[in-house]
Write a protein that holds these residues in place. Structure first.
Motif, mmCIF file in Angstrom:
data_model
loop_
_atom_site.group_PDB
_atom_site.id
_atom_site.type_symbol
_atom_site.label_atom_id
_atom_site.label_comp_id
_atom_site.label_asym_id
_atom_site.label_seq_id
_atom_site.Cartn_x
_atom_site.Cartn_y
_atom_site.Cartn_z
ATOM 1 N N ILE A 158 0.652 -1.367 -0.113
ATOM 2 C CA ILE A 158 0.050 0.150 0.033
ATOM 3 C C ILE A 158 1.014 1.238 -0.029
ATOM 4 C CG2 ILE A 158 -1.685 1.416 1.291
ATOM 5 C CD1 ILE A 158 -2.698 -1.388 2.333
ATOM 6 N N LEU A 159 1.877 1.041 0.850
ATOM 7 C CA LEU A 159 2.724 2.372 0.858
ATOM 8 C C LEU A 159 3.379 2.557 -0.578
ATOM 9 C CD1 LEU A 159 4.195 4.272 2.772
ATOM 10 C CD2 LEU A 159 5.749 2.738 2.976
ATOM 11 N N MET A 160 3.759 1.551 -1.276
ATOM 12 C CA MET A 160 4.414 1.796 -2.420
ATOM 13 C C MET A 160 3.686 2.155 -3.670
ATOM 14 S SD MET A 160 7.112 -1.460 -3.231
ATOM 15 C CE MET A 160 5.808 -2.548 -3.837
ATOM 16 N N PHE A 161 2.334 1.803 -3.594
ATOM 17 C CA PHE A 161 1.279 2.517 -4.272
ATOM 18 C C PHE A 161 1.018 4.029 -3.922
ATOM 19 C CE2 PHE A 161 -3.073 3.780 -5.249
ATOM 20 C CZ PHE A 161 -3.014 3.418 -6.701
ATOM 21 N N VAL A 162 0.801 4.131 -2.740
ATOM 22 C CA VAL A 162 0.891 5.806 -2.431
ATOM 23 C C VAL A 162 1.893 6.754 -2.930
ATOM 24 C CG1 VAL A 162 0.737 7.542 -0.732
ATOM 25 C CG2 VAL A 162 -0.689 5.511 -0.626
ATOM 26 N N ILE A 163 3.364 6.266 -2.948
ATOM 27 C CA ILE A 163 4.480 6.852 -3.416
ATOM 28 C C ILE A 163 4.443 6.800 -4.936
ATOM 29 C CG2 ILE A 163 6.909 6.716 -3.503
ATOM 30 C CD1 ILE A 163 6.842 5.560 -0.429
ATOM 31 N N PHE A 164 4.004 5.970 -5.438
ATOM 32 C CA PHE A 164 4.120 5.684 -7.051
ATOM 33 C C PHE A 164 2.961 6.624 -7.254
ATOM 34 C CE2 PHE A 164 2.233 3.802 -10.781
ATOM 35 C CZ PHE A 164 3.439 3.721 -11.577
ATOM 36 N N TYR A 165 1.840 6.747 -6.626
ATOM 37 C CA TYR A 165 0.691 7.884 -7.181
ATOM 38 C C TYR A 165 1.280 9.264 -7.191
ATOM 39 C CZ TYR A 165 -3.427 10.745 -7.068
ATOM 40 O OH TYR A 165 -4.334 11.525 -7.444
ATOM 41 N N PHE A 166 1.982 9.587 -5.802
ATOM 42 C CA PHE A 166 2.497 10.934 -5.670
ATOM 43 C C PHE A 166 3.541 11.369 -6.350
ATOM 44 C CE2 PHE A 166 -0.474 10.739 -1.988
ATOM 45 C CZ PHE A 166 -1.139 12.164 -2.302
ATOM 46 N N LEU A 167 4.607 10.429 -6.931
ATOM 47 C CA LEU A 167 5.578 10.684 -7.629
ATOM 48 C C LEU A 167 5.703 10.653 -9.132
ATOM 49 C CD1 LEU A 167 8.576 9.186 -5.412
ATOM 50 C CD2 LEU A 167 8.128 11.379 -5.633
ATOM 51 N N LEU A 168 4.499 9.592 -9.710
ATOM 52 C CA LEU A 168 4.396 9.617 -11.262
ATOM 53 C C LEU A 168 3.110 9.846 -11.801
ATOM 54 C CD1 LEU A 168 6.134 5.854 -11.429
ATOM 55 C CD2 LEU A 168 7.210 8.255 -12.041
ATOM 56 N N ILE A 169 2.159 9.334 -11.004
ATOM 57 C CA ILE A 169 0.663 9.407 -11.740
ATOM 58 C C ILE A 169 0.290 11.039 -11.684
ATOM 59 C CG2 ILE A 169 -1.674 8.923 -11.542
ATOM 60 C CD1 ILE A 169 -0.723 5.853 -10.546
ATOM 61 N N ARG A 170 0.279 11.372 -10.402
ATOM 62 C CA ARG A 170 -0.263 12.837 -10.101
ATOM 63 C C ARG A 170 0.288 13.980 -10.933
ATOM 64 N NH1 ARG A 170 -0.416 16.688 -5.234
ATOM 65 N NH2 ARG A 170 -2.614 17.550 -5.707
ATOM 66 N N PRO A 171 1.693 13.902 -10.958
ATOM 67 C CA PRO A 171 2.338 15.168 -11.710
ATOM 68 C C PRO A 171 2.109 14.862 -13.139
ATOM 69 C CG PRO A 171 3.969 14.062 -10.189
ATOM 70 C CD PRO A 171 2.689 13.323 -10.192
ATOM 71 N N GLN A 172 1.838 13.780 -13.677
ATOM 72 C CA GLN A 172 1.784 13.382 -15.111
ATOM 73 C C GLN A 172 0.173 14.007 -15.637
ATOM 74 O OE1 GLN A 172 3.573 12.486 -17.460
ATOM 75 N NE2 GLN A 172 1.985 12.844 -19.270
ATOM 76 N N GLN A 173 -0.681 13.705 -14.264
ATOM 77 C CA GLN A 173 -1.998 14.260 -14.455
ATOM 78 C C GLN A 173 -2.245 15.988 -14.804
ATOM 79 O OE1 GLN A 173 -4.219 12.534 -11.281
ATOM 80 N NE2 GLN A 173 -4.864 10.858 -12.869
ATOM 81 N N LYS A 174 -1.448 16.358 -13.585
ATOM 82 C CA LYS A 174 -1.171 17.901 -13.660
ATOM 83 C C LYS A 174 -0.785 18.257 -15.052
ATOM 84 C CE LYS A 174 -0.425 19.957 -9.859
ATOM 85 N NZ LYS A 174 0.355 20.238 -8.586
ATOM 86 N N LYS A 175 0.405 17.812 -15.414
ATOM 87 C CA LYS A 175 1.031 18.140 -16.800
ATOM 88 C C LYS A 175 -0.123 18.303 -17.943
ATOM 89 C CE LYS A 175 4.931 17.756 -19.726
ATOM 90 N NZ LYS A 175 6.073 16.615 -19.980
ATOM 91 N N GLN A 176 -0.635 16.953 -18.021
ATOM 92 C CA GLN A 176 -1.734 16.735 -19.048
ATOM 93 C C GLN A 176 -2.979 17.780 -19.166
ATOM 94 O OE1 GLN A 176 -3.316 12.639 -18.975
ATOM 95 N NE2 GLN A 176 -4.198 13.207 -21.256
ATOM 96 N N LYS A 177 -3.348 18.059 -18.058
ATOM 97 C CA LYS A 177 -4.646 19.082 -17.739
ATOM 98 C C LYS A 177 -3.884 20.546 -18.209
ATOM 99 C CE LYS A 177 -7.914 20.175 -14.311
ATOM 100 N NZ LYS A 177 -8.012 19.971 -12.848
ATOM 101 N N LYS A 178 -2.643 20.950 -17.739
ATOM 102 C CA LYS A 178 -2.163 22.174 -18.269
ATOM 103 C C LYS A 178 -1.935 22.246 -19.626
ATOM 104 C CE LYS A 178 2.029 24.916 -17.500
ATOM 105 N NZ LYS A 178 3.218 25.201 -16.776
ATOM 106 N N VAL A 179 -1.568 21.010 -20.412
ATOM 107 C CA VAL A 179 -1.540 21.261 -21.902
ATOM 108 C C VAL A 179 -2.907 21.183 -22.542
ATOM 109 C CG1 VAL A 179 -0.929 19.727 -23.795
ATOM 110 C CG2 VAL A 179 0.648 19.961 -21.846
ATOM 111 N N GLN A 180 -3.837 20.579 -22.118
ATOM 112 C CA GLN A 180 -5.058 20.844 -22.532
ATOM 113 C C GLN A 180 -5.692 22.049 -22.367
ATOM 114 O OE1 GLN A 180 -7.189 17.393 -20.645
ATOM 115 N NE2 GLN A 180 -6.762 16.016 -22.035
ATOM 116 N N GLN A 181 -5.576 22.474 -21.462
ATOM 117 C CA GLN A 181 -5.817 24.133 -20.954
ATOM 118 C C GLN A 181 -5.477 25.105 -22.110
ATOM 119 O OE1 GLN A 181 -5.333 25.868 -17.452
ATOM 120 N NE2 GLN A 181 -6.362 27.513 -17.856
ATOM 121 N N MET A 182 -3.992 24.809 -22.389
ATOM 122 C CA MET A 182 -3.332 25.634 -23.269
ATOM 123 C C MET A 182 -3.977 25.534 -24.612
ATOM 124 S SD MET A 182 -0.935 25.443 -26.027
ATOM 125 C CE MET A 182 -0.156 23.679 -25.539
ATOM 126 N N GLN A 183 -4.207 24.320 -25.168
ATOM 127 C CA GLN A 183 -4.758 23.761 -26.348
ATOM 128 C C GLN A 183 -6.107 24.530 -26.556
ATOM 129 O OE1 GLN A 183 -4.237 19.829 -26.462
ATOM 130 N NE2 GLN A 183 -2.449 19.706 -27.245
#
Length: 87
Positions: free
Chosen positions: A11-36
């Motif tokens: 469970i701890l590995m999943f939480v770390i994985f989410y905050f280090l990889l998934i969440r930043p990628q989602q924020k970046k994708q949202k920013k690009v979509q807004q720019m477009q």
């Protein structure tokens, strides 16, 4: 209780994985979509293929980009990688 203690590292590995990889990628994708969606006529852009140009016209899903010597090319909005600053 032992089962919970055994699952805790997973469970701890999943939480770390989410905050280090998934969440930043989602924020970046949202920013690009807004720019477009905020693109306007006259904006200087770079496509994902590396083409530099200026937006000549646009509609809901596509845009026409003017490149060197007045050549115009049609692209999907999603093919815009970044908008260049006017500086």
């Amino acid at each position: 209780m032992e089962t919970l203690v055994g699952l805790l590292p997973i469970i701890l590995m999943f939480v770390i994985f989410y905050f280090l990889l998934i969440r930043p990628q989602q924020k970046k994708q949202k920013k690009v979509q807004q720019m477009q969606t905020e693109l306007q006529k006259g904006d200087r852009i770079i496509t994902i293929g590396g083409l530099h140009g200026t937006i000549f016209s646009l509609d809901e899903g596509t845009l026409i980009v003017t490149v060197q010597d007045g050549i115009q090319m049609k692209f999907d909005r999603s093919s815009v990688r970044e908008k260049l600053n006017e500086d």
